[in-house]
Design a protein around this motif. Structure first.
Motif, PDB file in Angstrom:
ATOM      1  N   GLU A   1       0.819  -1.200   0.000  1.00 27.28           N
ATOM      2  CA  GLU A   1       0.000   0.000   0.000  1.00 27.28           C
ATOM      3  C   GLU A   1       0.859   1.258   0.000  1.00 27.28           C
ATOM      4  O   GLU A   1       1.919   1.312   0.616  1.00 27.28           O
ATOM      5  N   PHE A   2       0.373   2.299  -0.676  1.00 25.41           N
ATOM      6  CA  PHE A   2       0.998   3.618  -0.644  1.00 25.41           C
ATOM      7  C   PHE A   2      -0.029   4.649  -1.086  1.00 25.41           C
ATOM      8  O   PHE A   2      -1.116   4.308  -1.547  1.00 25.41           O
ATOM      9  N   ASN A   3       0.300   5.922  -0.914  1.00 26.95           N
ATOM     10  CA  ASN A   3      -0.617   7.017  -1.228  1.00 26.95           C
ATOM     11  C   ASN A   3      -0.124   7.805  -2.430  1.00 26.95           C
ATOM     12  O   ASN A   3       1.087   7.949  -2.649  1.00 26.95           O
ATOM     13  N   LEU A   4      -1.078   8.329  -3.202  1.00 23.23           N
ATOM     14  CA  LEU A   4      -0.780   9.165  -4.359  1.00 23.23           C
ATOM     15  C   LEU A   4      -1.510  10.497  -4.230  1.00 23.23           C
ATOM     16  O   LEU A   4      -2.617  10.554  -3.688  1.00 23.23           O
ATOM     17  N   THR A   5      -0.884  11.549  -4.754  1.00 22.36           N
ATOM     18  CA  THR A   5      -1.558  12.829  -4.889  1.00 22.36           C
ATOM     19  C   THR A   5      -2.117  12.922  -6.307  1.00 22.36           C
ATOM     20  O   THR A   5      -1.396  12.707  -7.279  1.00 22.36           O
ATOM     21  N   LEU A   6      -3.403  13.238  -6.413  1.00 25.09           N
ATOM     22  CA  LEU A   6      -4.080  13.218  -7.711  1.00 25.09           C
ATOM     23  C   LEU A   6      -4.653  14.583  -8.054  1.00 25.09           C
ATOM     24  O   LEU A   6      -5.811  14.723  -8.433  1.00 25.09           O
ATOM     25  N   GLY A   7      -3.856  15.625  -7.906  1.00 29.67           N
ATOM     26  CA  GLY A   7      -4.309  16.957  -8.283  1.00 29.67           C
ATOM     27  C   GLY A   7      -5.321  17.512  -7.300  1.00 29.67           C
ATOM     28  O   GLY A   7      -5.231  17.290  -6.092  1.00 29.67           O
ATOM     29  N   CYS A   8      -6.336  18.209  -7.813  1.00 34.29           N
ATOM     30  CA  CYS A   8      -7.323  18.884  -6.981  1.00 34.29           C
ATOM     31  C   CYS A   8      -8.700  18.256  -7.189  1.00 34.29           C
ATOM     32  O   CYS A   8      -8.979  17.677  -8.230  1.00 34.29           O
ATOM     33  N   GLU A   9      -9.555  18.411  -6.191  1.00 27.69           N
ATOM     34  CA  GLU A   9     -10.906  17.884  -6.296  1.00 27.69           C
ATOM     35  C   GLU A   9     -11.873  18.775  -5.539  1.00 27.69           C
ATOM     36  O   GLU A   9     -11.480  19.580  -4.684  1.00 27.69           O
ATOM     37  N   VAL A  10     -13.141  18.631  -5.861  1.00 29.48           N
ATOM     38  CA  VAL A  10     -14.202  19.317  -5.136  1.00 29.48           C
ATOM     39  C   VAL A  10     -14.429  18.573  -3.832  1.00 29.48           C
ATOM     40  O   VAL A  10     -14.642  17.365  -3.826  1.00 29.48           O
ATOM     41  N   LYS A  11     -14.384  19.294  -2.724  1.00 35.66           N
ATOM     42  CA  LYS A  11     -14.439  18.669  -1.412  1.00 35.66           C
ATOM     43  C   LYS A  11     -15.856  18.499  -0.880  1.00 35.66           C
ATOM     44  O   LYS A  11     -16.095  17.650  -0.033  1.00 35.66           O
ATOM     45  N   SER A  12     -16.780  19.323  -1.303  1.00 36.07           N
ATOM     46  CA  SER A  12     -18.167  19.181  -0.868  1.00 36.07           C
ATOM     47  C   SER A  12     -19.065  19.603  -2.023  1.00 36.07           C
ATOM     48  O   SER A  12     -18.614  20.228  -2.983  1.00 36.07           O
ATOM     49  N   GLU A  13     -20.335  19.271  -1.949  1.00 39.99           N
ATOM     50  CA  GLU A  13     -21.261  19.548  -3.042  1.00 39.99           C
ATOM     51  C   GLU A  13     -21.307  21.042  -3.332  1.00 39.99           C
ATOM     52  O   GLU A  13     -21.730  21.831  -2.473  1.00 39.99           O
ATOM     53  N   PRO A  14     -20.876  21.488  -4.504  1.00 42.15           N
ATOM     54  CA  PRO A  14     -20.909  22.921  -4.820  1.00 42.15           C
ATOM     55  C   PRO A  14     -22.333  23.393  -5.107  1.00 42.15           C
ATOM     56  O   PRO A  14     -23.211  22.586  -5.438  1.00 42.15           O
ATOM     57  N   GLU A  15     -22.536  24.681  -4.993  1.00 39.55           N
ATOM     58  CA  GLU A  15     -23.849  25.269  -5.243  1.00 39.55           C
ATOM     59  C   GLU A  15     -23.703  26.426  -6.223  1.00 39.55           C
ATOM     60  O   GLU A  15     -22.726  27.173  -6.178  1.00 39.55           O
ATOM     61  N   MET A  16     -24.686  26.561  -7.091  1.00 43.67           N
ATOM     62  CA  MET A  16     -24.735  27.684  -8.026  1.00 43.67           C
ATOM     63  C   MET A  16     -26.192  28.066  -8.241  1.00 43.67           C
ATOM     64  O   MET A  16     -27.005  27.235  -8.655  1.00 43.67           O
ATOM     65  N   THR A  17     -26.519  29.324  -7.939  1.00 43.92           N
ATOM     66  CA  THR A  17     -27.877  29.836  -8.110  1.00 43.92           C
ATOM     67  C   THR A  17     -27.815  31.137  -8.889  1.00 43.92           C
ATOM     68  O   THR A  17     -26.972  31.999  -8.591  1.00 43.92           O
ATOM     69  N   ILE A  18     -28.679  31.272  -9.893  1.00 42.53           N
ATOM     70  CA  ILE A  18     -28.793  32.514 -10.656  1.00 42.53           C
ATOM     71  C   ILE A  18     -30.230  32.987 -10.510  1.00 42.53           C
ATOM     72  O   ILE A  18     -31.164  32.306 -10.963  1.00 42.53           O
ATOM     73  N   GLY A  19     -30.371  34.121  -9.866  1.00 41.73           N
ATOM     74  CA  GLY A  19     -31.719  34.585  -9.565  1.00 41.73           C
ATOM     75  C   GLY A  19     -32.400  33.593  -8.650  1.00 41.73           C
ATOM     76  O   GLY A  19     -31.915  33.257  -7.572  1.00 41.73           O
ATOM     77  N   GLU A  20     -33.532  33.087  -9.097  1.00 40.93           N
ATOM     78  CA  GLU A  20     -34.276  32.098  -8.316  1.00 40.93           C
ATOM     79  C   GLU A  20     -33.974  30.663  -8.759  1.00 40.93           C
ATOM     80  O   GLU A  20     -34.543  29.723  -8.218  1.00 40.93           O
ATOM     81  N   ARG A  21     -33.071  30.516  -9.706  1.00 39.14           N
ATOM     82  CA  ARG A  21     -32.840  29.205 -10.341  1.00 39.14           C
ATOM     83  C   ARG A  21     -31.597  28.533  -9.768  1.00 39.14           C
ATOM     84  O   ARG A  21     -30.478  29.064  -9.864  1.00 39.14           O
ATOM     85  N   SER A  22     -31.764  27.369  -9.148  1.00 40.58           N
ATOM     86  CA  SER A  22     -30.639  26.584  -8.655  1.00 40.58           C
ATOM     87  C   SER A  22     -30.185  25.617  -9.747  1.00 40.58           C
ATOM     88  O   SER A  22     -31.006  24.912 -10.341  1.00 40.58           O
ATOM     89  N   MET A  23     -28.880  25.573  -9.989  1.00 45.37           N
ATOM     90  CA  MET A  23     -28.324  24.716 -11.025  1.00 45.37           C
ATOM     91  C   MET A  23     -27.989  23.329 -10.468  1.00 45.37           C
ATOM     92  O   MET A  23     -27.647  23.180  -9.291  1.00 45.37           O
ATOM     93  N   SER A  24     -28.057  22.314 -11.332  1.00 45.40           N
ATOM     94  CA  SER A  24     -27.753  20.943 -10.946  1.00 45.40           C
ATOM     95  C   SER A  24     -26.269  20.668 -11.203  1.00 45.40           C
ATOM     96  O   SER A  24     -25.793  20.737 -12.348  1.00 45.40           O
TER      97      SER A  24
END
Length: 608
Positions: free
Chosen positions: A86-109
């Motif tokens: 066993e060993f560990n690798l670094t694999l760049g960057c990742e999203v750590k939690s569910e991101p959110e994006m809202t424009i006006g009243e509209r939430s994006m999926s």
């Protein structure tokens, strides 16, 4: 097994009493082996494994499967009580939690209507929006205000420019361009950058799928992309016509306006958290203990990882689908298991044999290099290495062997073992190759790579278990097992060739080098690089290169073999136009080609 004295590197030791180990299996036994091979491949390359990418449940399941096979056949676990290194690798960057994006009243999926790019930083914000309508060839138009402090800036991607940046390979400068634009906009004070992907005819899920960048350096602000369709719908509720905006027309009157502008509304809200990604992974190692020379070792290896959903080096990155990797390299992993079974059954070997299923080959042979730097058997006591990578399509009995010149005795030993098989062994002159054997060559260990050729579905979602030749793979397993037994029982060690023990010389490059997109015919023995095909949407396909063409020179530099081609491409930059000299139907022609961008991980691939 009864042992018979033999001359160095002779398979005569496997005479009458050992016929079962040195001759092709009888029909029933060979069929049984083929059935087991198919069963292994079907498990490893099943959709349920999701492409065996590092850090996923699928590759962990594959690792447990291989370890279970090693245990069932009685191989020793050299790492204490475990087969896992066993060993560990670094694999760049990742999203750590569910991101959110809202424009006006509209939430994006997330994942369907918007995505977070690998160059994104973190942030939580809401604010007014500004638009920059890109002009062809520019990064940020000159009419953009020099002060964007506090704004969330939407940048459009000119469709013509995008085709040029994207069409060749899925990463033809587009992400690099996005990073440059986002960096400029961040420098003007913007709080976040959102790229608009697609046009009026696109769908909400029509987002880019950029390859994983292990060396990514994220910006200090969030960087996202949103689909045209989702943004159009959100703005429509705010009384804004997106099509007019992107034509630089007033949303109210349709009159021309500046190509950068702000909207009084709607408010955009973003929540993004990113960070480094690391993953635990394992090489799987089993040992057949030798006899009077048990402290000398032969290594047999094959990598068991693949590309997931095309996270790196996909030949079709526009297809966000499972890349099952049946030939590459469930075939080699299955062969490794069955070679281990036959070698263990032979018994009474003089040297020990170490069987290793390597992880992270697709990320740059990281598993084999980790083993090299942390061996369970001393490298100075390791006499040879045999690598099985992409061996599932034996065609016309052609077995391609890289590294046969890495030891003085390999050619004759291959020929002796092959006396019972009648394979057409295509010995390539390259000592350094394109897979896990390189780590051992650099350590001064004579190493071979068995290979049955590249195909059009290489590194695509179409590399599935149904496409393999299991009878041919069964023959290859028996051949390899006999070859390994001969290595383990030979009186003398292989004599390392000159040049082992140091990395291959690499040309000075501009960036990562350029991408051409050809599928070589590895059975070709003449001067030049003969083409078996071209990669979809590649520069080679766009230029009209055809199967059967023989590339003699690129950009005025002679290409006597694949290594020459790799060096030439490494010296060119994406966007360069080169003239390729081809031999086609006994005629010599010159074809201009605009080179593309090499994707992450491609510099050791079996295409160029």
């Amino acid at each position: 097994m009864k042992k018979i004295p033999c001359k160095p590197f002779s398979v005569a030791l496997l005479l009458a009493a050992a016929v079962a180990a040195s001759a092709p299996e009888p029909g029933a036994a060979q069929t049984m082996t083929a059935e087991r091979l198919e069963s292994h491949v079907r498990y490893l390359a099943a959709d349920a494994r999701e492409g065996r990418f590092i850090g996923t449940p699928g590759i962990e399941e594959a690792a447990r499967y291989i370890a279970g096979e090693f245990e069932a056949m009685g191989l020793e676990p050299p790492a204490g009580a475990s087969y896992m290194q066993e060993f560990n690798l670094t694999l760049g960057c990742e999203v750590k939690s569910e991101p959110e994006m809202t424009i006006g009243e509209r939430s994006m999926s997330y994942g369907e209507e918007f995505d977070v790019l690998s160059i994104s930083g973190s942030g939580r914000m809401e604010g007014l929006t500004a638009f920059i309508v890109e002009t062809h060839g520019d990064r940020v138009p000159l009419d953009v205000p020099r002060n964007l402090a506090g704004w969330i800036v939407f940048c459009t991607v000119d469709p013509e420019a995008e085709r040029e940046r994207w069409a060749m390979r899925g990463k033809d400068g587009l992400l690099a361009w996005m990073s440059a634009v986002a960096g400029e906009v961040a420098g003007l004070g913007a709080r976040a950058v959102v790229f608009v992907n697609g046009g009026p005819d696109s769908v909400r899920s029509d987002l880019h799928h950029f390859p994983l960048d292990r060396d990514c350096e994220p910006l200090d602000i969030p960087v996202l992309e949103v689909s045209y369709a989702a943004l159009e719908e959100a703005l429509m509720f705010e009384g804004v016509t997106l099509e007019r905006l992107l034509r630089a027309e007033s949303p109210e009157t349709g009159e021309p306006m500046e190509r950068s502008f702000s909207l009084d509304g709607p408010i955009c809200r973003l929540v993004v958290q990113t960070g480094p990604r690391s993953a635990a992974t394992s090489n799987i190692i089993g040992l057949v203990r030798g006899g009077d020379r048990a402290d000398e070792y032969v290594i047999v290896g094959a990598h068991y990882d693949h590309l997931g959903y095309g996270a790196v080096a996909s030949s079709t990155p526009w297809r966000r689908e499972i890349h099952n990797g049946a030939d590459d390299n469930a075939s080699g992993t299955a062969a490794l298991i069955e070679v281990a079974r036959q070698v263990a059954a032979a018994g009474g070997l003089r040297r020990s044999v170490v069987f290793i299923a390597f992880t992270a080959e697709e990320l740059g042979a990281l598993g084999s290099y980790h083993y090299r730097d942390n061996p369970v058997a001393p490298l100075d006591a390791t006499v040879a290495m045999v690598n099985l990578d992409t061996v599932g399509r034996l065609e016309n009995d052609n077995l391609i062997v890289f590294g046969a010149r890495s030891a003085a005795e390999f050619d004759s030993l291959l020929a002796e073992v092959n006396g019972n098989y009648g394979l057409n062994i295509v010995s390539k002159k390259e000592i350094f190759g394109f897979s896990d054997q390189n780590a051992f060559v650099e350590a001064g260990i004579p190493s071979l790579h068995f290979f049955t050729g590249a195909y059009d579905d290489y590194h695509t979602p179409d590399d599935d278990w149904q496409n393999l030749n299991y009878e041919g793979l069964s023959t290859l397993v028996s051949f390899t097992a006999d070859f390994v037994v001969a290595l383990a029982d030979a009186e003398a060690k292989p004599t390392p060739a000159e040049g082992l023990g140091k990395p291959p010389e690499r040309a000075q490059t501009r960036g990562r080098g350029a991408h051409l997109g050809v599928v070589p015919d590895f059975t070709y023995a003449g001067a030049g690089v003969k083409l078996k095909g071209t990669v979809a949407r590649s520069p080679a396909e766009a230029a009209g290169l055809l199967p059967g063409d023989v590339m003699k020179a690129v950009g005025g530099q002679v290409t006597t073999d694949l290594r020459d081609l790799m060096v030439v491409l490494s010296e060119h930059a994406p966007g360069d136009t080169v003239s390729i000299e081809l031999e086609r139907n006994s005629e010599t022609i010159l074809v201009p080609v605009v080179l593309g961008v090499r994707q992450s991980g491609d510099d050791r691939e079996r295409r160029d």
